[in-house]
Design an enzyme around this catalytic site. Structure first.
Site, PDB file in Angstrom:
ATOM      1  N   GLU A   1      -9.169  -5.293   7.313  1.00  0.00           N
ATOM      2  CA  GLU A   1      -7.916  -5.270   8.054  1.00  0.00           C
ATOM      3  C   GLU A   1      -8.117  -4.666   9.443  1.00  0.00           C
ATOM      4  O   GLU A   1      -7.608  -5.182  10.435  1.00  0.00           O
ATOM      5  CB  GLU A   1      -6.882  -4.452   7.256  1.00  0.00           C
TER       6      GLU A   1
ATOM      7  N   TYR B   1       0.834  -1.209   0.000  1.00  0.00           N
ATOM      8  CA  TYR B   1       0.000   0.000   0.000  1.00  0.00           C
ATOM      9  C   TYR B   1       0.871   1.262   0.000  1.00  0.00           C
ATOM     10  O   TYR B   1       0.957   1.985  -0.979  1.00  0.00           O
ATOM     11  CB  TYR B   1      -0.909   0.052   1.236  1.00  0.00           C
ATOM     12  N   SER B   2       1.512   1.546   1.150  1.00  0.00           N
ATOM     13  CA  SER B   2       2.233   2.813   1.332  1.00  0.00           C
ATOM     14  C   SER B   2       3.399   2.941   0.360  1.00  0.00           C
ATOM     15  O   SER B   2       4.001   1.951  -0.048  1.00  0.00           O
ATOM     16  CB  SER B   2       2.807   2.895   2.749  1.00  0.00           C
TER      17      SER B   2
END
Lengths: 400, 367
Positions: free
Chosen positions: A240, A124-125
């Site tokens: 999540e 993601y990041s």
């Protein structure tokens, strides 16, 4: 292998799963599972085929079609016997995402494998997309029935062990940022994926950077539609958070709260317990922790009664004050000993570790500042700040 | 345990809320506290008629038989409008003390007078600070079956409007509690910064007193804890009210063409304050539940509620003025009324530092 046979009642399920474990989770099976990856895979396959990995899923998708509450009976029986493979319908983010959002074709192709062992990491990041995740710049370009991926991801845990990564990548640069993203199940074991561990300020190395250069992902591995990845991603992070919340509760449930708070214990051992100014700080630190656990208790009661509680969103921010505060008071109790480090100085080493580790809560998973935005906008109903990049084509968005 | 069902408690709260809305709104607060007694006697009479003054009186004494949780619910409502009254001294603290003593005649007379709204009580530790965690400065001596008190009790809540004063004094057999007619003592009225409270210093010079029989320190501590829960709930309700008012202002006040609540400098303050507000409400309710159900950690939770609610109220009401800006720097605006009451709350029953110390001791003792 056949599915677990049961009569659908809680007692019947309990009896059936206990019997199944009695028969299958033998000493040899346990030794085999722990001895090698192949052994583990064989065991997990058995659990999957019996419908015990994902009991709350429908029968045609490896489940037993029973309620989450009844699935809990199965988890409990597995945990009691320390058997592997339970709760994949609650904790395996990759499998859950594919099951909930993937195409029929993708589900048939990858779910059997995903439920029998592979680990998924989160891609993601990025260095330039932390709090602003919709601003990711990892590029996925279509080439026939594949996408070619280039970019850099960061803060990925389990990257080395992972077979797949849940990848958020940009597939269209001519539309505003939320509209050009695609969410992929990305195969990690290929050329063009380079993993470098990050050395954290705690001295640990739980996270990695992942460099992706001309790596490939089949087009059919998109979870949800191409360029509608933001929606799929939002669903995935909702799962999540649910997993984190459940994990947190279960972790807390397993370890007993010490009867004496650690700060009192530390102050006693360091002969500082009679210092009136320290006593105030210790008391306040304990108070913040107790207030937070009372708020969590109230949140749970409200959820049981109304299905929701706005208090749930406060815990993470409250925890930052608790962790940073505890670490600060611990250092004050230690005095100049807090300067020290290493195995000869375990109290000081712990205090320094805790002080650094507190940032994990106040930065990871959304900084305190982002958390305050969320609380003030979603709970208090305060107006959103203007986002200057919201409606611009992404290629025209300024970058630092 | 309470004799009230959840539905009955809710009905009581609804009734109380209606009464306050009609007769004791925030708008009426200023005129009420401008009167010498600082409370509305006609509202007090209505409380008596509705049975609210006998909330904490046992059923055997013709009361409602409520417990700490019932009290908590009522006080949260009272706090929202900074309801000025001697309720906590009279209908809670005095009632709890009188019910625990063995002076049957005094008890029955006083309880029925309280229930009828005819007698106002003040209750004091007899300390020089008003704090219940400081030692009493009063001494009691006995000659030929009558007790007399000497000394000064300072910062006594509700003393100027009280008919009777219950006060602690040292005797040769330890700390005991006495009942004194207010007219026999010398009550000096104190001018207070917080207009919604009533304070006095009380001098006793050989004043005749009736001792409360069989009321030991444990019984006094229990009555104090019930009162502290009531006050914590009052503060939690007030904290909630001023916070809601502030958030509303952040949505409606525009500067630079947008609501000021869209600026992160302000919304981040609001998010932090929400933790304070919710924690205050939670802990006052938890302390009440623990006390009502006789839980072993009741004393710990009461200490926690005492300083956590006082400090949350102080911080939230102080920030409320800042978040409002200039409008809240005016006397006309209500924010300063909350802020002044919060500042008073730092002292009335004990300081936050004292309760924090007491709280830490409960953890040390538990180990």
């Amino acid at each position: 292998m056949t599915k677990l046979v049961h009569d659908g009642t809680p007692e019947g399920i309990h009896a059936a799963v206990t019997g199944w474990l009695e028969l299958n989770w033998t000493t040899e099976a346990e030794r085999g599972a722990n001895a090698s990856d192949e052994g583990m895979r064989a065991w997990l396959t058995k659990v999957r085929d019996a419908g015990l990995a994902t009991p709350s899923w429908p029968e045609e998708w490896f489940g037993l079609g029973i309620s989450a509450r009844k699935a809990g009976i199965i988890e409990k029986a597995f945990r009691a016997r320390k058997a592997h493979g339970w709760g994949r319908d609650r904790f395996h983010l990759g499998a859950i995402s594919v099951f909930k959002m993937g195409s029929e074709e993708l589900k048939r192709e990858v779910l059997p494998d995903l439920l029998a062992g592979p680990i998924c990491c989160l891609l993601y990041s990025e260095p330039n997309a932390g709090s602003d995740l919709a601003g990711v710049r990892t590029r996925a370009e279509q080439d026939g029935d594949e996408f070619v991926v280039n970019g850099q991801k960061v803060w990925t845990s389990n990257a080395v062990e992972a077979d797949y990564g849940m990848l958020l990548a940009r597939t269209n640069w001519d539309v505003p940022k939320h509209k050009g993203l695609t969410f992929f199940l990305f195969p990690m074991r290929q050329d063009g994926v380079e993993i470098r561990p990050i050395n954290q300020i705690t001295g640990e190395s739980e996270f990695n950077e992942v460099f992706i250069t001309d790596a490939r992902v089949p087009a059919r591995y998109a979870i949800g539609e191409v360029s509608e990845g933001w929606k799929s991603f939002q669903t995935a992070i909702a799962y999540e958070r649910l997993i984190m919340a459940q994990g947190g509760t279960e972790r807390r449930g397993r370890q007993n709260e010490p009867t004496t708070p650690l700060l009192i214990d530390l102050a006693r051992r360091k002969n500082r317990i009679d210092d009136t100014s320290l006593r105030q700080k210790i008391a306040q630190a304990i108070a913040y922790r107790q207030l937070n656990s009372l708020n969590n208790k109230r949140a749970k009661a409200e959820i049981a009664e109304n299905g929701a509680s706005s208090l749930m969103s406060l815990g993470k921010l409250a925890m930052s004050r608790i962790q940073h505060g505890d670490a600060r008071v611990a250092a004050e109790v230690l005095g100049p000993e807090a300067l020290l480090s290493g195995t000869p100085n375990p109290d000081a080493a712990n205090a320094s570790f805790d002080a650094a580790k507190a940032y994990m809560n106040s930065i990871g998973g959304g900084t305190d500042q982002i958390q305050r935005n969320i609380i003030s906008e979603r709970i208090l109903g305060l107006p959103k700040d203007d986002a200057v990049d919201r409606d611009l084509p992404f290629k025209d968005v300024k970058t630092g | 345990m309470s004799t009230l069902s959840n539905e009955e408690r809710q009905a009581l709260c609804d009734m109380f809320e209606r009464l306050l809305r009609d007769r004791a709104s925030l708008e009426s607060l200023r005129s009420v506290v401008a009167q010498p007694e600082k409370y509305d006697r006609s509202v007090w009479k209505e409380l008596a008629e509705l049975g609210l003054l006998s909330l904490m009186i046992n059923e055997e004494s013709d009361g409602i038989g409520g417990d700490a949780q019932d009290l908590q619910a009522i006080m949260e409502i009272a706090g929202r409008v900074l309801f000025p009254s001697p309720f906590l001294s009279t209908a809670v603290f005095a009632v709890e003390l009188l019910q625990a003593c063995k002076n049957d005649q005094l008890k029955q007379e006083c309880l029925s007078d309280i229930a009828a709204g005819e007698t106002i009580f003040a209750v004091s530790k007899g300390s020089s600070t008003g704090s219940w965690l400081d030692e009493t400065k009063l001494s009691a001596s006995k000659s030929s079956d009558t007790w007399s008190l000497n000394g000064v009790a300072s910062y006594v809540v509700d003393a100027p409007r009280a008919d009777e004063i219950l006060v602690c004094a040292n005797t040769s057999s330890g700390l005991r509690m006495f009942c004194v007619s207010a007219s026999d003592a010398d009550v000096q009225i104190l001018e207070t910064d917080d207009p919604s409270i009533c304070l006095g210093n009380v001098s006793f010079e050989g004043v005749h007193a009736e001792i409360l029989d069989d009321l030991d320190e444990a019984a006094i501590a229990h009555a104090l804890n019930t009162t502290l829960v009531g006050f914590a709930a009052h503060q939690a309700g007030a904290t909630h009210a001023i916070f809601e008012q502030t958030v509303e202002y952040l949505k409606t006040r525009y500067q630079f063409g947008r609501p000021i609540g869209s600026y992160q400098a302000l919304k981040h303050m609001a998010a932090d304050l929400l933790i304070e507000v919710e924690s205050a409400i939670t802990v006052s309710r938890e302390a009440a539940a623990a006390l009502a159900n006789g839980k072993p950690n009741a004393a710990q939770l009461v200490s926690l509620a005492a300083f956590a609610c006082a400090d949350s109220f102080r911080d939230v009401s102080a920030a409320a003025i800042q978040l409002h800006g200039g409008i809240a720097y005016t006397m006309e605006h209500d924010a300063h009324l909350f802020w002044r009451h919060a500042r008073a709350g730092q002292w009335l029953f004990g300081t936050s530092d004292q309760f924090r110390e007491q709280y830490l001791q409960t953890w040390e003792d538990a180990a």
